[in-house]
Design a protein around this motif. Structure first.
Motif, PDB file in Angstrom:
ATOM      1  N   TYR A  32       0.995  -1.109  -0.060  1.00  0.00           N
ATOM      2  CA  TYR A  32      -0.007   0.103   0.043  1.00  0.00           C
ATOM      3  C   TYR A  32       0.791   1.184   0.001  1.00  0.00           C
ATOM      4  O   TYR A  32       0.575   2.155  -0.649  1.00  0.00           O
ATOM      5  N   THR A  99       4.847  -1.559   3.396  1.00  0.00           N
ATOM      6  CA  THR A  99       3.747  -2.316   4.211  1.00  0.00           C
ATOM      7  C   THR A  99       2.469  -2.312   3.274  1.00  0.00           C
ATOM      8  O   THR A  99       2.220  -1.389   2.570  1.00  0.00           O
ATOM      9  N   LYS A 101      -0.349  -2.055   5.076  1.00  0.00           N
ATOM     10  CA  LYS A 101      -1.245  -1.324   5.926  1.00  0.00           C
ATOM     11  C   LYS A 101      -1.458   0.048   5.511  1.00  0.00           C
ATOM     12  O   LYS A 101      -0.642   0.703   5.062  1.00  0.00           O
ATOM     13  N   THR A 102      -2.539   0.569   5.601  1.00  0.00           N
ATOM     14  CA  THR A 102      -2.959   2.079   5.282  1.00  0.00           C
ATOM     15  C   THR A 102      -2.151   3.228   5.998  1.00  0.00           C
ATOM     16  O   THR A 102      -1.894   4.343   5.741  1.00  0.00           O
ATOM     17  N   THR A 103      -2.096   2.734   7.532  1.00  0.00           N
ATOM     18  CA  THR A 103      -1.483   3.651   8.431  1.00  0.00           C
ATOM     19  C   THR A 103      -0.514   2.737   9.302  1.00  0.00           C
ATOM     20  O   THR A 103      -0.495   1.656   9.273  1.00  0.00           O
ATOM     21  N   GLY A 104       0.488   3.491  10.265  1.00  0.00           N
ATOM     22  CA  GLY A 104       1.087   2.856  11.129  1.00  0.00           C
ATOM     23  C   GLY A 104       2.344   2.591  10.669  1.00  0.00           C
ATOM     24  O   GLY A 104       2.939   2.887   9.654  1.00  0.00           O
ATOM     25  N   TYR A 106       5.893   0.694   9.222  1.00  0.00           N
ATOM     26  CA  TYR A 106       6.131  -0.152   8.021  1.00  0.00           C
ATOM     27  C   TYR A 106       6.425  -1.635   8.552  1.00  0.00           C
ATOM     28  O   TYR A 106       7.163  -1.909   9.715  1.00  0.00           O
ATOM     29  N   ASP A 107       6.159  -2.835   7.681  1.00  0.00           N
ATOM     30  CA  ASP A 107       6.518  -3.970   8.085  1.00  0.00           C
ATOM     31  C   ASP A 107       7.977  -4.488   7.610  1.00  0.00           C
ATOM     32  O   ASP A 107       8.507  -5.388   8.299  1.00  0.00           O
TER      33      ASP A 107
END
Length: 119
Positions: A32, A99, A101-104, A106-107
């Motif tokens: 994303y 990531t 995910k849309t927020t938060g 990074y993976d």
């Protein structure tokens, strides 16, 4: 699992330019957001820029706005960071991250690449 491999960076004089690449790989890579961060000696890691993988929307830290450009090549699963008008305060280890995910947070993170800007 996603692997991020960075290339580019190095030593440059103030006012010069550098370009980073960050190639993502993995069996089912999707993202994303992809972003660039940096960490200078003795300082915390800071956000530099990010791009939304699908729409290409970009966002920059104020410190690099107008000098750095983030872009991506979806076909190559690669994100780029073009850095112009470099300053000594841009000296840091630069890392890419991604990531789904849309927020938060990074993976997945790249290994980091040193940029040194001499005055």
């Amino acid at each position: 699992q996603v692997q991020l491999v960075e290339s580019g960076g190095g030593l440059v004089q103030a006012g010069g330019s550098l370009r980073f690449s960050c190639a993502a790989s993995g069996r089912t890579f999707s993202a994303y957001r992809m972003g660039w961060f940096r960490q200078a000696p003795g300082k915390e890691r800071e956000f530099v820029a990010r791009i939304l993988w699908s729409g290409g929307n970009t966002y920059y830290a104020d410190s690099v706005k107008g000098r750095f450009t983030i872009s991506r090549d979806i076909a190559k699963n690669t994100v780029y960071l073009q850095m112009n008008s470099l300053k000594p305060e841009d000296t840091a280890v630069y890392s890419c991250a991604t990531t789904i995910k849309t927020t938060g947070a990074y993976d997945y993170w790249g290994q980091g690449t040193q940029v040194t800007v001499s005055s």
